[in-house]
Design a protein around this motif. Sequence first.
Motif, PDB file in Angstrom:
ATOM      1  N   LYS A   1       0.832  -1.208   0.000  1.00 26.75           N
ATOM      2  CA  LYS A   1       0.000   0.000   0.000  1.00 26.75           C
ATOM      3  C   LYS A   1       0.863   1.252   0.000  1.00 26.75           C
ATOM      4  CE  LYS A   1      -4.207  -1.670   2.134  1.00 26.75           C
ATOM      5  NZ  LYS A   1      -5.149  -1.532   3.241  1.00 26.75           N
ATOM      6  N   GLN A   2       1.920   1.238   0.791  1.00 27.32           N
ATOM      7  CA  GLN A   2       2.804   2.401   0.860  1.00 27.32           C
ATOM      8  C   GLN A   2       3.539   2.599  -0.462  1.00 27.32           C
ATOM      9  OE1 GLN A   2       2.896   4.566   3.348  1.00 27.32           O
ATOM     10  NE2 GLN A   2       4.422   5.831   2.332  1.00 27.32           N
ATOM     11  N   GLN A   3       4.001   1.519  -1.079  1.00 23.77           N
ATOM     12  CA  GLN A   3       4.673   1.605  -2.373  1.00 23.77           C
ATOM     13  C   GLN A   3       3.724   2.146  -3.431  1.00 23.77           C
ATOM     14  OE1 GLN A   3       6.014  -2.412  -2.964  1.00 23.77           O
ATOM     15  NE2 GLN A   3       8.043  -1.996  -2.120  1.00 23.77           N
ATOM     16  N   ASN A   4       2.484   1.660  -3.420  1.00 21.34           N
ATOM     17  CA  ASN A   4       1.470   2.121  -4.365  1.00 21.34           C
ATOM     18  C   ASN A   4       1.227   3.615  -4.189  1.00 21.34           C
ATOM     19  OD1 ASN A   4      -1.823   2.530  -4.566  1.00 21.34           O
ATOM     20  ND2 ASN A   4      -0.997   1.320  -6.259  1.00 21.34           N
ATOM     21  N   PHE A   5       1.101   4.060  -2.950  1.00 17.91           N
ATOM     22  CA  PHE A   5       0.854   5.467  -2.656  1.00 17.91           C
ATOM     23  C   PHE A   5       2.026   6.332  -3.107  1.00 17.91           C
ATOM     24  CE2 PHE A   5       1.149   9.137   0.185  1.00 17.91           C
ATOM     25  CZ  PHE A   5      -0.073   9.731  -0.069  1.00 17.91           C
ATOM     26  N   GLU A   6       3.243   5.920  -2.809  1.00 15.23           N
ATOM     27  CA  GLU A   6       4.434   6.691  -3.185  1.00 15.23           C
ATOM     28  C   GLU A   6       4.560   6.808  -4.702  1.00 15.23           C
ATOM     29  OE1 GLU A   6       6.453   8.359  -1.186  1.00 15.23           O
ATOM     30  OE2 GLU A   6       5.378   7.684   0.601  1.00 15.23           O
ATOM     31  N   LYS A   7       4.314   5.730  -5.412  1.00  8.97           N
ATOM     32  CA  LYS A   7       4.385   5.741  -6.876  1.00  8.97           C
ATOM     33  C   LYS A   7       3.313   6.668  -7.456  1.00  8.97           C
ATOM     34  CE  LYS A   7       4.561   2.606 -10.811  1.00  8.97           C
ATOM     35  NZ  LYS A   7       4.484   1.219 -11.266  1.00  8.97           N
ATOM     36  N   ALA A   8       2.110   6.600  -6.902  1.00 13.66           N
ATOM     37  CA  ALA A   8       1.016   7.458  -7.364  1.00 13.66           C
ATOM     38  C   ALA A   8       1.334   8.926  -7.112  1.00 13.66           C
ATOM     39  CB  ALA A   8      -0.290   7.061  -6.678  1.00 13.66           C
ATOM     40  N   MET A   9       1.852   9.247  -5.932  1.00 15.26           N
ATOM     41  CA  MET A   9       2.169  10.640  -5.606  1.00 15.26           C
ATOM     42  C   MET A   9       3.254  11.187  -6.524  1.00 15.26           C
ATOM     43  SD  MET A   9       0.084  11.751  -3.480  1.00 15.26           S
ATOM     44  CE  MET A   9       0.861  13.313  -3.224  1.00 15.26           C
ATOM     45  N   GLU A  10       4.224  10.375  -6.865  1.00 14.82           N
ATOM     46  CA  GLU A  10       5.280  10.799  -7.787  1.00 14.82           C
ATOM     47  C   GLU A  10       4.684  11.133  -9.163  1.00 14.82           C
ATOM     48  OE1 GLU A  10       9.037   8.643  -9.855  1.00 14.82           O
ATOM     49  OE2 GLU A  10       8.846   8.391  -7.689  1.00 14.82           O
ATOM     50  N   SER A  11       3.787  10.283  -9.641  1.00 14.83           N
ATOM     51  CA  SER A  11       3.133  10.517 -10.933  1.00 14.83           C
ATOM     52  C   SER A  11       2.267  11.771 -10.895  1.00 14.83           C
ATOM     53  CB  SER A  11       2.267   9.318 -11.319  1.00 14.83           C
ATOM     54  OG  SER A  11       3.054   8.177 -11.519  1.00 14.83           O
ATOM     55  N   ILE A  12       1.543  11.957  -9.818  1.00 14.55           N
ATOM     56  CA  ILE A  12       0.662  13.120  -9.676  1.00 14.55           C
ATOM     57  C   ILE A  12       1.470  14.408  -9.652  1.00 14.55           C
ATOM     58  CG2 ILE A  12      -0.957  14.281  -8.109  1.00 14.55           C
ATOM     59  CD1 ILE A  12      -1.906  11.398  -7.337  1.00 14.55           C
ATOM     60  N   LYS A  13       2.597  14.408  -8.937  1.00 17.92           N
ATOM     61  CA  LYS A  13       3.448  15.601  -8.886  1.00 17.92           C
ATOM     62  C   LYS A  13       3.951  15.971 -10.281  1.00 17.92           C
ATOM     63  CE  LYS A  13       5.100  14.966  -4.182  1.00 17.92           C
ATOM     64  NZ  LYS A  13       6.262  14.642  -3.338  1.00 17.92           N
ATOM     65  N   LYS A  14       4.358  14.983 -11.069  1.00 16.47           N
ATOM     66  CA  LYS A  14       4.830  15.235 -12.432  1.00 16.47           C
ATOM     67  C   LYS A  14       3.705  15.818 -13.283  1.00 16.47           C
ATOM     68  CE  LYS A  14       8.389  11.674 -12.578  1.00 16.47           C
ATOM     69  NZ  LYS A  14       8.792  10.382 -13.151  1.00 16.47           N
ATOM     70  N   MET A  15       2.504  15.248 -13.162  1.00 16.34           N
ATOM     71  CA  MET A  15       1.364  15.734 -13.938  1.00 16.34           C
ATOM     72  C   MET A  15       1.036  17.179 -13.587  1.00 16.34           C
ATOM     73  SD  MET A  15      -1.279  12.570 -13.907  1.00 16.34           S
ATOM     74  CE  MET A  15      -0.912  11.036 -14.710  1.00 16.34           C
ATOM     75  N   ILE A  16       1.000  17.490 -12.307  1.00 15.42           N
ATOM     76  CA  ILE A  16       0.658  18.837 -11.861  1.00 15.42           C
ATOM     77  C   ILE A  16       1.682  19.853 -12.349  1.00 15.42           C
ATOM     78  CG2 ILE A  16       0.472  20.328  -9.818  1.00 15.42           C
ATOM     79  CD1 ILE A  16      -0.880  17.967  -8.409  1.00 15.42           C
ATOM     80  N   SER A  17       2.955  19.471 -12.351  1.00 14.32           N
ATOM     81  CA  SER A  17       4.000  20.422 -12.740  1.00 14.32           C
ATOM     82  C   SER A  17       3.964  20.772 -14.225  1.00 14.32           C
ATOM     83  CB  SER A  17       5.372  19.870 -12.368  1.00 14.32           C
ATOM     84  OG  SER A  17       5.701  18.763 -13.180  1.00 14.32           O
ATOM     85  N   THR A  18       3.294  19.959 -15.046  1.00 14.78           N
ATOM     86  CA  THR A  18       3.245  20.218 -16.485  1.00 14.78           C
ATOM     87  C   THR A  18       1.875  20.708 -16.950  1.00 14.78           C
ATOM     88  OG1 THR A  18       2.630  17.932 -17.006  1.00 14.78           O
ATOM     89  CG2 THR A  18       4.978  18.445 -16.936  1.00 14.78           C
ATOM     90  N   MET A  19       0.972  20.979 -16.025  1.00 13.89           N
ATOM     91  CA  MET A  19      -0.405  21.300 -16.386  1.00 13.89           C
ATOM     92  C   MET A  19      -0.785  22.692 -15.880  1.00 13.89           C
ATOM     93  SD  MET A  19      -3.738  18.901 -15.668  1.00 13.89           S
ATOM     94  CE  MET A  19      -3.606  18.931 -13.906  1.00 13.89           C
TER      95      MET A  19
END
Length: 48
Positions: free
Chosen positions: A4-22
């Motif tokens: 669960k923690q790995q899933n959350f960390e991976k998702a947060m990394e992806s979300i941060k990248k998306m937000i920075s380009t939008m």
Amino acid sequence: MDKKQQNFEKAMESIKKMISTMNYGSITLIVQDNFIIQIEKNEKIRLK
């Protein structure tokens, strides 16, 4: 680190990248059995 923690960390990394380009839009998380299984990015382009 558990799954669960790995899933959350991976998702947060992806979300941060998306937000920075939008500039405008939305990000939708799809959750199943307490895991984020999909992230959708809907970007808008505003003409001035």
